[in-house]
Enzyme design. Structure first.
Site, mmCIF file in Angstrom:
data_model
loop_
_atom_site.group_PDB
_atom_site.id
_atom_site.type_symbol
_atom_site.label_atom_id
_atom_site.label_comp_id
_atom_site.label_asym_id
_atom_site.label_seq_id
_atom_site.Cartn_x
_atom_site.Cartn_y
_atom_site.Cartn_z
ATOM 1 N N PHE A 119 0.428 -1.249 0.382
ATOM 2 C CA PHE A 119 -0.420 0.003 0.813
ATOM 3 C C PHE A 119 1.138 1.229 0.550
ATOM 4 O O PHE A 119 1.890 1.161 0.187
ATOM 5 C CB PHE A 119 -0.871 0.196 0.893
ATOM 6 C CG PHE A 119 -0.698 0.611 2.774
ATOM 7 C CD1 PHE A 119 -0.435 2.056 2.784
ATOM 8 C CD2 PHE A 119 -0.129 -0.128 3.664
ATOM 9 C CE1 PHE A 119 0.127 2.289 3.791
ATOM 10 C CE2 PHE A 119 0.061 -0.171 4.576
ATOM 11 C CZ PHE A 119 0.531 1.457 4.958
ATOM 12 N N HIS A 120 0.603 2.294 -0.485
ATOM 13 C CA HIS A 120 1.400 3.333 -0.818
ATOM 14 C C HIS A 120 0.079 4.400 -0.709
ATOM 15 O O HIS A 120 -0.539 4.871 -1.109
ATOM 16 C CB HIS A 120 1.989 3.381 -1.810
ATOM 17 C CG HIS A 120 1.672 3.131 -3.093
ATOM 18 N ND1 HIS A 120 1.143 2.024 -3.196
ATOM 19 C CD2 HIS A 120 0.631 3.791 -3.564
ATOM 20 C CE1 HIS A 120 0.708 1.666 -4.325
ATOM 21 N NE2 HIS A 120 0.525 2.786 -4.859
ATOM 22 N N PHE A 121 0.170 5.888 0.543
ATOM 23 C CA PHE A 121 -0.504 6.974 0.649
ATOM 24 C C PHE A 121 -0.191 7.757 -0.793
ATOM 25 O O PHE A 121 0.875 8.871 -0.457
ATOM 26 C CB PHE A 121 -0.466 7.416 2.075
ATOM 27 C CG PHE A 121 -1.647 7.594 2.219
ATOM 28 C CD1 PHE A 121 -2.911 7.181 3.442
ATOM 29 C CD2 PHE A 121 -2.683 9.327 2.380
ATOM 30 C CE1 PHE A 121 -3.729 7.912 3.574
ATOM 31 C CE2 PHE A 121 -3.166 9.879 2.561
ATOM 32 C CZ PHE A 121 -3.851 9.411 3.270
#
Ligand SMILES: [Zn+2]
Length: 184
Positions: A119-121
């Site tokens: 995941f990456h914001f």
């Protein structure tokens, strides 16, 4: 229980990156290589420039560990994620003075995640009337020199957070463009 950053884990991350070809894992294993475009790293997360930016200054916050969702984080890692996202917004506000921001997560392929396993914001600075610019830039590789300049400037911008108690100890990064590395 807080997860500690340990050498065996680092080796695991490196091996995982080689096996999976996950570029967040590759960046986590080699944060200091300017080629990876990492501008800040703690013991649990890294902040990196998007090589195919939505707009200038498009940064991503990702865990060092190969985790599919923020729900997989625990302890110190979970506690620092949101403050870190806000720190990224602060640095970009100071550096680029945008008119607004898009902050967000795409979880899973169905939601548009480019790397669904890690995941990456996204923190995307926006300017009034930048939609035309975006149409041109989105998905297009911008010149490496511009990314190098942004990387160097943003590493300086994050220096203020190096000893911030909200974050697990930061990994020291050389100023981008200095020293060499393997850069290819
Ligand atoms: Zn990964």
């Amino acid at each position: 229980m807080a997860t500690l950053f340990t050498p065996w884990r680092y080796e695991y991350i490196k091996r995982k990156a080689r096996e999976d070809g996950c570029f967040f894992c590759a960046a986590a294993a080699d944060c200091d290589d300017a080629e990876r475009l990492v501008v800040f790293a703690t013991s649990h997360h890294l902040v990196m420039l998007n090589r195919h930016p939505y707009t200038n200054g498009h940064l991503m916050v990702a865990p060092l560990a190969h985790l599919a969702s923020p729900r997989d984080e625990e302890g110190a890692a979970a506690a620092e994620l949101w403050p870190l996202v806000l720190a990224v917004q602060e640095v970009l506000a100071d550096d680029l003075a945008p008119d607004g921001f898009n902050l967000g997560l795409n979880l899973g392929s169905a939601a548009g995640a480019g790397v669904p396993g890690h995941f990456h914001f996204h923190v995307v600075p926006r300017w009034s009337g930048d939609t035309n610019f975006m149409g041109v830039v989105a998905g297009v590789r911008i010149v490496p020199q511009a990314l190098d300049d942004s990387c160097r400037r943003l590493r300086r911008g994050f220096a203020r957070f190096a000893a911030d108690p909200r974050f697990t100890p930061a990994l020291a990064l050389a100023e981008a463009g200095e020293g060499g590395g393997e850069g290819r």
